[in-house]
Design an enzyme around this catalytic site. Structure first.
Site, PDB file in Angstrom:
ATOM      1  N   ASP A  89       0.815  -1.219   0.000  1.00  7.22           N
ATOM      2  CA  ASP A  89       0.000   0.000   0.000  1.00  7.22           C
ATOM      3  C   ASP A  89       0.846   1.266   0.000  1.00  7.22           C
ATOM      4  O   ASP A  89       0.466   2.280   0.577  1.00  7.22           O
ATOM      5  CB  ASP A  89      -0.971   0.009   1.205  1.00  7.22           C
ATOM      6  CG  ASP A  89      -1.720  -1.301   1.322  1.00  7.22           C
ATOM      7  OD1 ASP A  89      -2.321  -1.698   0.327  1.00  7.22           O
ATOM      8  OD2 ASP A  89      -1.658  -1.936   2.393  1.00  7.22           O
ATOM      9  N   GLU A  90       2.003   1.216  -0.635  1.00 11.86           N
ATOM     10  CA  GLU A  90       2.911   2.367  -0.650  1.00 11.86           C
ATOM     11  C   GLU A  90       2.549   3.375  -1.738  1.00 11.86           C
ATOM     12  O   GLU A  90       3.104   4.477  -1.765  1.00 11.86           O
ATOM     13  CB  GLU A  90       4.357   1.912  -0.896  1.00 11.86           C
ATOM     14  CG  GLU A  90       4.935   0.977   0.145  1.00 11.86           C
ATOM     15  CD  GLU A  90       4.737  -0.482  -0.211  1.00 11.86           C
ATOM     16  OE1 GLU A  90       3.941  -0.777  -1.134  1.00 11.86           O
ATOM     17  OE2 GLU A  90       5.354  -1.336   0.436  1.00 11.86           O
TER      18      GLU A  90
ATOM     19  N   LYS B  33       2.249   2.118  -5.191  1.00  9.57           N
ATOM     20  CA  LYS B  33       2.896   1.594  -6.408  1.00  9.57           C
ATOM     21  C   LYS B  33       2.084   1.896  -7.656  1.00  9.57           C
ATOM     22  O   LYS B  33       2.636   2.204  -8.701  1.00  9.57           O
ATOM     23  CB  LYS B  33       3.088   0.079  -6.311  1.00  9.57           C
ATOM     24  CG  LYS B  33       4.014  -0.370  -5.219  1.00  9.57           C
ATOM     25  CD  LYS B  33       4.078  -1.879  -5.145  1.00  9.57           C
ATOM     26  CE  LYS B  33       2.820  -2.531  -4.639  1.00  9.57           C
ATOM     27  NZ  LYS B  33       2.486  -2.324  -3.229  1.00  9.57           N
TER      28      LYS B  33
ATOM     29  N   ALA C 217      -4.428  -7.713  -3.946  1.00  7.11           N
ATOM     30  CA  ALA C 217      -3.916  -6.356  -4.167  1.00  7.11           C
ATOM     31  C   ALA C 217      -5.071  -5.415  -4.479  1.00  7.11           C
ATOM     32  O   ALA C 217      -6.167  -5.849  -4.837  1.00  7.11           O
ATOM     33  CB  ALA C 217      -2.953  -6.362  -5.339  1.00  7.11           C
ATOM     34  N   GLY C 218      -4.794  -4.142  -4.335  1.00 11.84           N
ATOM     35  CA  GLY C 218      -5.796  -3.168  -4.733  1.00 11.84           C
ATOM     36  C   GLY C 218      -5.114  -1.838  -4.931  1.00 11.84           C
ATOM     37  O   GLY C 218      -4.279  -1.462  -4.113  1.00 11.84           O
ATOM     38  N   HIS C 219      -5.373  -1.174  -6.016  1.00 13.30           N
ATOM     39  CA  HIS C 219      -4.838   0.177  -6.127  1.00 13.30           C
ATOM     40  C   HIS C 219      -5.857   1.114  -6.745  1.00 13.30           C
ATOM     41  O   HIS C 219      -6.702   0.725  -7.533  1.00 13.30           O
ATOM     42  CB  HIS C 219      -3.486   0.228  -6.847  1.00 13.30           C
ATOM     43  CG  HIS C 219      -3.404  -0.611  -8.068  1.00 13.30           C
ATOM     44  ND1 HIS C 219      -2.697  -1.787  -8.120  1.00 13.30           N
ATOM     45  CD2 HIS C 219      -3.946  -0.433  -9.278  1.00 13.30           C
ATOM     46  CE1 HIS C 219      -2.814  -2.306  -9.318  1.00 13.30           C
ATOM     47  NE2 HIS C 219      -3.557  -1.515 -10.041  1.00 13.30           N
TER      48      HIS C 219
ATOM     49  N   GLN D 190       1.610  -6.261  -3.499  1.00 15.24           N
ATOM     50  CA  GLN D 190       2.075  -6.429  -2.117  1.00 15.24           C
ATOM     51  C   GLN D 190       3.465  -5.784  -1.976  1.00 15.24           C
ATOM     52  O   GLN D 190       3.706  -4.797  -2.640  1.00 15.24           O
ATOM     53  CB  GLN D 190       2.082  -7.909  -1.682  1.00 15.24           C
ATOM     54  CG  GLN D 190       0.698  -8.521  -1.554  1.00 15.24           C
ATOM     55  CD  GLN D 190       0.141  -8.988  -2.874  1.00 15.24           C
ATOM     56  OE1 GLN D 190       0.802  -9.668  -3.629  1.00 15.24           O
ATOM     57  NE2 GLN D 190      -1.082  -8.620  -3.177  1.00 15.24           N
TER      58      GLN D 190
ATOM     59  N   GLY E 153     -11.037  -3.058   3.162  1.00 14.43           N
ATOM     60  CA  GLY E 153     -11.563  -1.951   3.959  1.00 14.43           C
ATOM     61  C   GLY E 153     -11.034  -1.925   5.390  1.00 14.43           C
ATOM     62  O   GLY E 153     -11.456  -1.100   6.201  1.00 14.43           O
TER      63      GLY E 153
HETATM   64  P1  IMP Z   1      -3.021 -12.989   1.494  1.00 12.41           P
HETATM   65  O1  IMP Z   1      -2.094 -12.429   0.466  1.00 12.41           O
HETATM   66  O2  IMP Z   1      -4.450 -12.652   1.252  1.00 12.41           O
HETATM   67  O3  IMP Z   1      -2.784 -14.463   1.734  1.00 12.41           O
HETATM   68  O4  IMP Z   1      -2.653 -12.266   2.899  1.00 12.41           O
HETATM   69  C1  IMP Z   1      -1.413 -12.479   3.547  1.00 12.41           C
HETATM   70  C2  IMP Z   1      -0.944 -11.204   4.203  1.00 12.41           C
HETATM   71  O5  IMP Z   1      -0.597 -10.244   3.199  1.00 12.41           O
HETATM   72  C3  IMP Z   1      -1.988 -10.522   5.085  1.00 12.41           C
HETATM   73  O6  IMP Z   1      -1.323  -9.904   6.166  1.00 12.41           O
HETATM   74  C4  IMP Z   1      -2.566  -9.448   4.172  1.00 12.41           C
HETATM   75  O7  IMP Z   1      -3.097  -8.360   4.897  1.00 12.41           O
HETATM   76  C5  IMP Z   1      -1.322  -9.043   3.390  1.00 12.41           C
HETATM   77  N1  IMP Z   1      -1.632  -8.488   2.071  1.00 12.41           N
HETATM   78  C6  IMP Z   1      -1.996  -9.157   0.965  1.00 12.41           C
HETATM   79  N2  IMP Z   1      -2.175  -8.312  -0.059  1.00 12.41           N
HETATM   80  C7  IMP Z   1      -1.898  -7.080   0.405  1.00 12.41           C
HETATM   81  C8  IMP Z   1      -1.880  -5.787  -0.207  1.00 12.41           C
HETATM   82  O8  IMP Z   1      -2.154  -5.594  -1.389  1.00 12.41           O
HETATM   83  N3  IMP Z   1      -1.523  -4.746   0.609  1.00 12.41           N
HETATM   84  C9  IMP Z   1      -1.194  -4.925   1.909  1.00 12.41           C
HETATM   85  N4  IMP Z   1      -1.198  -6.116   2.511  1.00 12.41           N
HETATM   86  C10 IMP Z   1      -1.546  -7.184   1.766  1.00 12.41           C
END
Ligand code: IMP
Length: 424
Positions: free
Chosen positions: A26-27, A29, A52-54, A261, A339
């Site tokens: 969440d920097e 990117k 991911a989400g941006h 991530q 969220g």
């Molecule tokens: P997963 O990727 O859903 O298996 O989650 C594993 C860990 O990575 C958890 O702590 C999530 O909150 C974190 N995580 C996964 N995707 C993101 C992202 O896009 N931004 C921040 N943290 C993430």
């Protein structure tokens, strides 16, 4: 930080550019990729999925993406979902439809035939696994990421190309489904036992019957039919994406490899087990897109002027005071995907130095400096102190040391001016 790779024949061009998160995600990117995309021929996602989400704001309009690379808003750029990505076809089609409704041309979206599919049982297993872990849960996004990558490694995965042949698809789903049904049944039984032990009425016959009924989401026939129809819709986008990258790179065109991530969530080098199930570091761009290390000329890291983390796991500079609250509120630190409130803390230079070296960054983009306006003296962690009193300049490789490490800070004068409009 380091000269561009001397191997390229055309030193002035920067064909292969990797962008990675240098903290816990969440920097910003997406924003950096979007700015650089103007110079690129192609933008490639190489790992992760819709965890991911941006968010990108273009001419006042806000766009949120989970799977589609940030470059999609440029009609002349090829946007690639590489082989290293795990793709939930239902989510992807939702994003495609959403963009089409807003008049965005998505014909340039290309999807690797080798990318693995997140299936409904992966999502169920992710949630069931987290529930079972209880207080020890990782705080995953529950999007099925871990179980999907696990199936890939087990060679039980279903790939994008399988959507194009109903017979193969059905056979593969059947093979993959059987152990999942068993695992989910076992997790259900355990859950009931735990509820009973906690006196939550787990013995109710009706409830048990509901839980024992076959889950309609796990029906082989329905799942196959649904996925065949996804295949029909995705077919025009399925391509040999590694070759697309080679052709652009060999023509000295810029290709951006967009990480999702971030470094400290890396499966091998992050804060395991509190990590994601893929490799978000720069080296993974090669495997996840099908290019060679010497195709990469530059590696850009993106870091916030403070730090955030979503989900569980060590976070040495985490704040629970007014400054942390300020970062949360002013920085709108709520997850794009789930969220959830992000945990906030001071910038951690020990972790950042680690990310710089691990990714061999050639540039670093610092985002969200404006959020720190009005915080008062600013702190940056410059080293850690272990429980035994040892000073640590490097990121500890042992989890117990990291979990108990106390940051040592350097204080910097803060600033009160509003710098949101500053451009230099
Ligand atoms: P997963 O990727 O859903 O298996 O989650 C594993 C860990 O990575 C958890 O702590 C999530 O909150 C974190 N995580 C996964 N995707 C993101 C992202 O896009 N931004 C921040 N943290 C993430």
């Amino acid at each position: 930080m380091r000269r561009s790779c001397p191997v390229r024949h055309n030193a002035s061009a920067m064909p292969g550019l990797v962008i990675v998160g240098a903290q816990w995600g969440d920097e910003g990117k997406g924003k950096v990729t979007d700015l650089l995309a103007e110079r690129a021929a192609a933008i490639v996602r190489f790992q992760g999925g819709n965890n991911a989400g941006h968010t990108i704001v273009r001419e006042g309009e806000e766009f949120k993406f989970h799977l589609i690379p940030s470059g999609i808003l440029y009609p002349d750029k090829t946007c690639v979902i590489g082989n290293g990505v795990v793709l939930d076809p239902r989510i992807l089609l939702g994003e495609i439809d959403g963009l089409r409704r807003r008049g965005v041309d998505v014909n340039n979206l290309k999807i690797s035939a080798n990318a693995h599919l997140i299936m409904p049982y992966h999502v169920l297993l992710d949630t069931a696994g987290e529930v079972k872990l209880g207080k020890l849960s990782l705080g995953t996004t529950r999007r099925g990421i871990g179980p999907c990558y696990a199936d890939k490694a087990l060679r039980l995965g279903i790939r994008v190309q399988d959507l194009l042949d109903e017979k193969i698809l059905r056979t593969k789903i059947r093979t993959a489904l059987e152990p999942k049904q068993q695992a989910l049944r076992e997790l259900g039984v355990q859950r009931r036992k735990l509820r009973k032990e906690a006196g939550e009425g787990g013995g109710a016959d009706e409830q048990q019957a509901v839980e024992d009924a076959p889950d309609p989401r796990l029906d082989l026939h329905t799942m196959t039919e649904e996925h065949v129809s996804y295949g029909h819709r995705l077919e025009p986008h399925i391509a040999d994406t590694a070759k697309l990258c080679w052709d652009a790179l060999d023509a000295d065109k810029t290709v951006i490899f967009e990480g999702a991530q971030a470094t400290l969530l890396d499966l091998d080098h992050g804060t395991y087990p509190f990590v994601t199930s893929s490799n978000p570091i720069a080296g993974a761009a090669c495997v996840g897109a099908g290019i060679g290390p010497t195709d990469i000329n530059e590696v850009w890291g993106v870091a916030k002027a403070y730090a955030t983390r979503v989900g569980a796991g060590p976070f040495p500079t985490e704040l629970s005071d007014e400054a942390g609250r300020h970062m949360l509120e002013k920085g709108h630190e709520y997850g794009t995907t789930t969220g959830r409130e992000r945990r906030c803390g001071w910038m951690d230079l020990v972790a950042l130095r680690y990310a710089v070296r691990l990714n061999r960054l050639t540039s670093l983009a610092i985002t969200k400096l404006d959020v720190l306006s009005g915080v008062g003296p600013l702190k940056v962690a410059v080293r850690y102190r272990s429980r035994e009193g040892a000073l640590l300049d490097s990121f500890p490789y042992h989890q117990s040391i990291l979990h108990s490490a106390e940051p040592e800070y350097e204080e910097l004068p803060g600033f009160d001016a509003d710098i949101t409009a500053c451009r230099s």
